[in-house]
Scaffold this active site. Structure first.
Site, PDB file in Angstrom:
ATOM      1  N   ASN A 107       0.864  -1.186   0.000  1.00  0.00           N
ATOM      2  CA  ASN A 107       0.000   0.000   0.000  1.00  0.00           C
ATOM      3  C   ASN A 107       0.897   1.231   0.000  1.00  0.00           C
ATOM      4  OD1 ASN A 107      -1.757   2.080   0.553  1.00  0.00           O
ATOM      5  ND2 ASN A 107      -2.365   1.325   2.580  1.00  0.00           N
TER       6      ASN A 107
ATOM      7  N   LYS B  97       0.073   4.254  -0.228  1.00  0.00           N
ATOM      8  CA  LYS B  97      -0.582   5.409   0.421  1.00  0.00           C
ATOM      9  C   LYS B  97      -0.378   6.686  -0.415  1.00  0.00           C
ATOM     10  CE  LYS B  97      -0.147   3.094   4.829  1.00  0.00           C
ATOM     11  NZ  LYS B  97      -0.047   3.174   6.276  1.00  0.00           N
TER      12      LYS B  97
ATOM     13  N   HIS C 201      -9.408   1.008   5.294  1.00  0.00           N
ATOM     14  CA  HIS C 201      -8.103   1.151   5.940  1.00  0.00           C
ATOM     15  C   HIS C 201      -8.246   2.049   7.169  1.00  0.00           C
ATOM     16  CE1 HIS C 201      -3.992   2.379   6.682  1.00  0.00           C
ATOM     17  NE2 HIS C 201      -3.636   1.291   6.041  1.00  0.00           N
TER      18      HIS C 201
ATOM     19  N   GLU D 115      -6.604   4.438   8.274  1.00  0.00           N
ATOM     20  CA  GLU D 115      -6.448   5.885   8.023  1.00  0.00           C
ATOM     21  C   GLU D 115      -7.742   6.465   7.469  1.00  0.00           C
ATOM     22  OE1 GLU D 115      -2.847   5.355   5.791  1.00  0.00           O
ATOM     23  OE2 GLU D 115      -1.885   4.739   7.662  1.00  0.00           O
TER      24      GLU D 115
ATOM     25  N   GLU E  23      -5.075  -5.175  10.855  1.00  0.00           N
ATOM     26  CA  GLU E  23      -4.070  -4.122  11.007  1.00  0.00           C
ATOM     27  C   GLU E  23      -4.303  -3.372  12.316  1.00  0.00           C
ATOM     28  OE1 GLU E  23      -2.245  -2.967   7.005  1.00  0.00           O
ATOM     29  OE2 GLU E  23      -4.007  -1.731   7.279  1.00  0.00           O
TER      30      GLU E  23
ATOM     31  N   GLY F   6       2.669   2.131  10.717  1.00  0.00           N
ATOM     32  CA  GLY F   6       3.586   3.252  10.543  1.00  0.00           C
ATOM     33  C   GLY F   6       4.360   3.628  11.795  1.00  0.00           C
TER      34      GLY F   6
ATOM     35  N   SER G 110       3.690  -2.285  10.305  1.00  0.00           N
ATOM     36  CA  SER G 110       5.144  -2.323  10.480  1.00  0.00           C
ATOM     37  C   SER G 110       5.770  -3.650  10.064  1.00  0.00           C
ATOM     38  CB  SER G 110       5.525  -1.960  11.923  1.00  0.00           C
ATOM     39  OG  SER G 110       5.121  -0.632  12.207  1.00  0.00           O
TER      40      SER G 110
HETATM   41  P1  PGA Z   1       2.990   0.174   7.653  1.00  0.00           P
HETATM   42  O1  PGA Z   1       1.489   0.363   7.099  1.00  0.00           O
HETATM   43  O2  PGA Z   1       3.523  -1.081   7.024  1.00  0.00           O
HETATM   44  O3  PGA Z   1       3.725   1.406   7.217  1.00  0.00           O
HETATM   45  O4  PGA Z   1       2.879   0.044   9.145  1.00  0.00           O
HETATM   46  C1  PGA Z   1       0.643  -0.743   6.951  1.00  0.00           C
HETATM   47  C2  PGA Z   1      -0.661  -0.318   6.342  1.00  0.00           C
HETATM   48  O5  PGA Z   1      -1.150   0.775   6.670  1.00  0.00           O
HETATM   49  O6  PGA Z   1      -1.242  -1.044   5.518  1.00  0.00           O
END
Ligand code: PGA
Length: 252
Positions: free
Chosen positions: A9, A11, A95, A97, A167, A173, A213
């Site tokens: 992803n 983003k 997601h 976010e 997640e 992140g 992560s």
């Molecule tokens: P990350 O994000 O690997 O940067 O923690 C995962 C995601 O949001 O799908």
């Protein structure tokens, strides 16, 4: 035996040239890879260019979000038909976010899941608890509510075509991944929810990714858990070496 599925992803990162360059590297360097499904999710403006770079390769592509309506006066949104037009096979939905920053609810996610399935694409539906929810012992309750709300009304054939991504919000992140045991515990709980709603054969067939992560150095340990079928990767998917390192971890 479920096939592993590693998804990147991207983003709201990269520009057009670097998105194309990353896609070209992944296309070239994954040509010999067997036994694992791969996909990337560029910013939607770059999907067309990335699709051209990935055409004929082992790497599929998708979008990070769609709107559930087929067309009309929905400024700024994109439809499933538009996404299909660009050869997308997948759409990430719900997601964290989008849930936490942009206010998406389970009900909104559910409409999108139906639209994506009706359009013949595969939804990757994200669920996960915040740190407060985990620390107050509400992880399973939150996961169950999100699964039941986001996946409401899916019949057996539709749930088989759906990917779930666990997640934990606190792991996204942050560099602080869930431990393999913490992730496995929730994945097992997800299968139990699916077994109760459908049956155990269906629960065993659904692909459940872990995200939060994931990097080359922890992928193998996470992906060797019996109920972790793949990874939804954010930050580490922006570098070909890291992403392919995760893929290697899935194959180990
Ligand atoms: P990350 O994000 O690997 O940067 O923690 C995962 C995601 O949001 O799908």
């Amino acid at each position: 035996m479920r096939r592993k599925f590693i998804a990147g992803n991207w983003k709201m990162n990269l520009d057009r040239a670097s998105a194309i360059a990353l896609a070209q590297q992944l296309a070239e360097r994954s040509s010999h890879i067997e036994g694992v499904d791969l996909a990337v999710f560029p910013p939607s403006l770059y999907v067309d260019a990335v699709a051209q770079a990935l055409a004929g390769s082992r790497v599929a592509w998708g979008v990070q979000n769609v709107y559930h309506q087929p067309n009309g006066a929905f400024t700024g949104e994109i439809s499933v038909a538009m996404v299909k037009d660009l050869g997308c096979r997948y759409a990430i939905l719900g997601h964290s976010e989008r849930r936490h920053i942009l206010g998406e609810t389970d009900e909104m996610v559910n409409k999108k899941v139906h639209a994506v399935l009706d359009g013949g694409l595969t939804p990757i539906v994200c669920v996960g608890e915040t740190i407060d929810e985990r620390e107050s012992g509400r992880t399973m309750e939150v996961i169950e509510r999100q699964v039941n709300g986001s996946l409401a009304g899916l019949d057996a054939a539709q749930i088989r075509r759906t990917v779930i991504a666990y997640e934990p919000v606190w792991a996204i992140g942050t560099g602080k991944n869930a431990t393999p045991a913490q992730a496995e515990e929730v994945h097992l709980a997800l299968r139990k929810i699916l077994a109760d709603r459908y049956n155990s054969e269906i629960a065993q067939s659904v692909c459940i990714q872990y995200g939060g992560s994931v990097k080359a150095s922890n992928a193998r340990e996470l992906l060797s858990q019996p109920d972790i079928d793949g990874a939804l990767v954010g930050g580490a998917s922006l570098k070909a070496d890291e992403f392919l390192g995760i893929v290697a971890g899935a194959l180990a």
